[in-house]
Motif scaffolding. Sequence first.
Motif, PDB file in Angstrom:
ATOM      1  N   SER A  75       0.819  -1.202   0.000  1.00  9.89           N
ATOM      2  CA  SER A  75       0.000   0.000   0.000  1.00  9.89           C
ATOM      3  C   SER A  75       0.858   1.260   0.000  1.00  9.89           C
ATOM      4  CB  SER A  75      -0.939   0.015   1.211  1.00  9.89           C
ATOM      5  OG  SER A  75      -2.086  -0.750   0.932  1.00  9.89           O
ATOM      6  N   MET A  79       0.774   4.007  -2.856  1.00  6.47           N
ATOM      7  CA  MET A  79       0.442   5.400  -2.579  1.00  6.47           C
ATOM      8  C   MET A  79       1.519   6.329  -3.142  1.00  6.47           C
ATOM      9  SD  MET A  79      -2.411   5.699  -1.063  1.00  6.47           S
ATOM     10  CE  MET A  79      -2.856   4.373  -2.128  1.00  6.47           C
ATOM     11  N   MET A 208      -6.045  10.621  -2.338  1.00 13.11           N
ATOM     12  CA  MET A 208      -5.151   9.550  -1.915  1.00 13.11           C
ATOM     13  C   MET A 208      -5.863   8.599  -0.958  1.00 13.11           C
ATOM     14  SD  MET A 208      -2.445  10.097  -3.590  1.00 13.11           S
ATOM     15  CE  MET A 208      -1.289   8.981  -2.881  1.00 13.11           C
ATOM     16  N   SER A 209      -6.712   9.145  -0.104  1.00 12.85           N
ATOM     17  CA  SER A 209      -7.402   8.243   0.827  1.00 12.85           C
ATOM     18  C   SER A 209      -8.396   7.369   0.068  1.00 12.85           C
ATOM     19  CB  SER A 209      -8.059   9.021   1.970  1.00 12.85           C
ATOM     20  OG  SER A 209      -9.086   9.818   1.484  1.00 12.85           O
ATOM     21  N   LEU A 212      -6.264   4.652  -1.333  1.00 13.64           N
ATOM     22  CA  LEU A 212      -5.816   3.715  -0.302  1.00 13.64           C
ATOM     23  C   LEU A 212      -6.870   2.638  -0.031  1.00 13.64           C
ATOM     24  CD1 LEU A 212      -3.744   2.962   1.843  1.00 13.64           C
ATOM     25  CD2 LEU A 212      -4.768   4.630   3.371  1.00 13.64           C
ATOM     26  N   ALA A 240      -2.019  -5.399  -1.357  1.00 14.07           N
ATOM     27  CA  ALA A 240      -2.282  -4.123  -0.685  1.00 14.07           C
ATOM     28  C   ALA A 240      -3.266  -4.379   0.444  1.00 14.07           C
ATOM     29  CB  ALA A 240      -2.844  -3.097  -1.666  1.00 14.07           C
ATOM     30  N   LEU A 267      -6.379   0.024   8.488  1.00 14.17           N
ATOM     31  CA  LEU A 267      -6.768   0.817   7.313  1.00 14.17           C
ATOM     32  C   LEU A 267      -7.529   2.075   7.744  1.00 14.17           C
ATOM     33  CD1 LEU A 267      -7.003   0.994   4.201  1.00 14.17           C
ATOM     34  CD2 LEU A 267      -9.079  -0.363   4.357  1.00 14.17           C
ATOM     35  N   PHE A 270      -5.277   4.728   9.199  1.00 13.31           N
ATOM     36  CA  PHE A 270      -4.591   5.497   8.159  1.00 13.31           C
ATOM     37  C   PHE A 270      -5.533   6.512   7.518  1.00 13.31           C
ATOM     38  CE2 PHE A 270      -1.340   2.039   7.941  1.00 13.31           C
ATOM     39  CZ  PHE A 270      -0.264   2.860   8.225  1.00 13.31           C
TER      40      PHE A 270
END
Lengths: 291, 298, 252
Positions: A75, A79, A208-209, A212, A240, A267, A270
């Motif tokens: 991951s 990213m 980006m989130s 992810l 990932a 997860l 993050f």
Amino acid sequence: MNNSQWKNPGDRRARKERLFKGCAIGLTTFSLVILVVLVGHVVVAGFSYLSLDFLTSFPSRFAHKAGIKSALAGSFWLMGLVFLISVPLGIASAIYLEEYNRKGKLSRFIEINIANLAGVPSIVYGIIGLAVFVRFFHLQRSLLAGALTMSLLILPVIIIAAREAIRAVPKNIRLGAYALGATRWQTVIHHVLPAAAPGILTGVILAMSRALGETAPLIMIGALTYVAFVPAGPMDPFTALPIQIFNWASRPQAEFHEVAAAGIIVLLIFLLVLNSAAVWLRHRASKKIRW
Amino acid sequence: MIPKQSFGWKKERVIQWMLALSALLAVATTFTIIGVLGTETAVFFKHVSFWSFITGTRWEPLLDPKSFGILPLLGGTLLIVIGSGLIAVPVGLITAIYLSEYASEHFRGVVKPALEILAGIPTVVYGYFALTFVTPLLRNVLPSMQVFNALSAAIVVGIMILPMVVSLCDDALKAVPAALRQGGYALGATTFEVSQGVVVPSALSGIMASFVLALSRAFGETMAVTLAAGATPNLTWNPLESIQTMTAYIVQVSLGDTPAGGIEYQTIFAVGAVLFVVTLGMNVIAHQVMRRFREEYE
Amino acid sequence: MQIKNPVLSLSSVVVRYDDFTAIKPCSLEIERHQVTAIIGPSGCGKSTLLRCFNRMNDFVDSFRLEGEILFEGRNIYDKDWDVVDIRRRIGMVFQKSNPFPKSIAQNIIWGPKLNGYQGSLDDLVQSSLQRAGLWNDVKDRLHESALTLSGGQQQRLCIARAIAMQPEVILMDEPASALDPRSTARIEELIGELRRDYSIVIVTHNMQQAARVSDATLFLYEGELIEYGATDKLFTNPDVQKTEDYITGRFG
């Protein structure tokens, strides 16, 4: 006035008002309740599996030995690559659409494309990634193929956010720069972009989130579900975090569901960090700059 | 003295072209999607007749004899779309009305972030939630329910698209001029009467567009339905049974090492094309309606 | 000026928004079946005062009112008095016409229906539109959208909508400020006709308009009631210097 013509059903109306208000409060609170239940359920199920070992172990066919080392590494790699690919492209597109060709026919056409791309299901991007990056360009099931696919997916999000941030920069700043003899690009790079940076960054973080947590496109391009190594370069196969969670959740054994929950906790942490950063940035920007 | 043309026009030109190329990537992506899906689907239709594809009631690409009727997958998908809509549409609209017409700033400040968080939770997490929480819970009440079933998946997909319905409806309601509300109140209407008689009708096209956008999201939703709804292409209206959506089928094929070139590999493009065409259609319509709605109040 | 039969009476009314005092202590009565104009420069509290009469200020969180406003002998801000009933009996026409995006007829009957009007709705539509001088223009297209009407017609529709509620008082907040001169003249004419049956309070920043349409005029300046009297007298021979300065255009 002839008041006998009015029979105001006042009580009934007031009752209706109260009834609707009550239902509405209930339904509005529904989303809060769901959020609490969902997070609570995950934490209760996965908490006991959460440990340092969980973060530093590779997946295993024994639930209590399983960890997310390779998933985390995958991951992070993903990213990083997605960031490098999508952010410059996204900002460049936004600059073009807002600063260079604001009202042009081409912009209008591109705009429609972007709006519609934002609504394309993520799995369709996965299919395209599979056909184009994995097969056609022979990138195989590599991090790079995954990152390119994911970048296509989040580009519309970044472009839309960056455009809004750029549009919010007052016109005077541009006129001031032009009046001093700056070229368009100088104006953009020295004045517009710095002023729009917090807004752009907020959009980038949210994009980006999204990347992810996306699972389907990575499954499509064939990210592996069992990887017992840390990828060393962009051409390596990978797994990932969401893929690993999917894999554990789709197993029949209940222990693996709990391992999946532990993965979800990581997860969500993050994502929480990313989103808090975005909220903080937005807040700070709104306080600092007052046009 | 400022040097003449210190920053050459040529360089400006090059930069402009590079920026334009980046922007054109969006167009290229659209055409790539259409191109790839189009050509691969064309290959698929060399082996399978279009008619049997769209009218066939059995989807058995792995059995012998193979059968490629998309209706079971389409039906499964519609079951999810309808089910999730039954939750997200009323709850979302009423929440939006409450937030825009009743709630205090403070209350909005609590609910809106919660909705944003809900919107940011990855779909695989919703799938996990459906499988390990919603299904066991419902099976207490409905013992006949299968472990994988459309109902649980539809419920979580409904929760998933709820934030989108709320935020788009809220925008639409907010776009209604305050003067119209005041006109309603001045005639002695209650807040409910103003909402239902003036604000919602005035925002109707925007609200409808929100529904369409959210439902197109449900249509293309993948992970939650893959985890919770099952992998049984099953033409049924019974939400307690296991079904398979188009998206879940695509995932299933790609999880099992399907070699390129085989007819199974081709099916994901044909199914993907249907998915793309339907969601694109819904999006185009919704955006069109929304633009006209915004112009109305500018 | 003698008030014989007051429809609204204010005693020691003060309005505050947080720390800002929008209306300073004010006591006065408004005569029934007359047109009372409220004039004054922008921001002097004209609209605030007007909106106290049908509690449209309730939507402003920081709004606070002291004192009493009696309507038919009862305090408008009485907790037991349903605001819905007050607004049924005290109608309002806004600065910018705000017809609902419904048909012309629907615009008229929406309020009466909610408030339990028992008579014939068709008759009500006709009589309200006739009184507002709009019937001949729209009688053949009652079911078309109200948004197809011109600006002046829309404002007359809003007046018709207010009349349909058979109110006792009609509040008008600069009803002609967004209209062209011809439409303005028609609205003013209409106000003159309506005064027989309704008590009208009109806010305007147009002094000629106040002089033309009203019987009594009330001059507000920075939230303070400066002068209140018969329109003829106030515009020709005001008692207070500030009033004279304002009506002769020395400020505001």
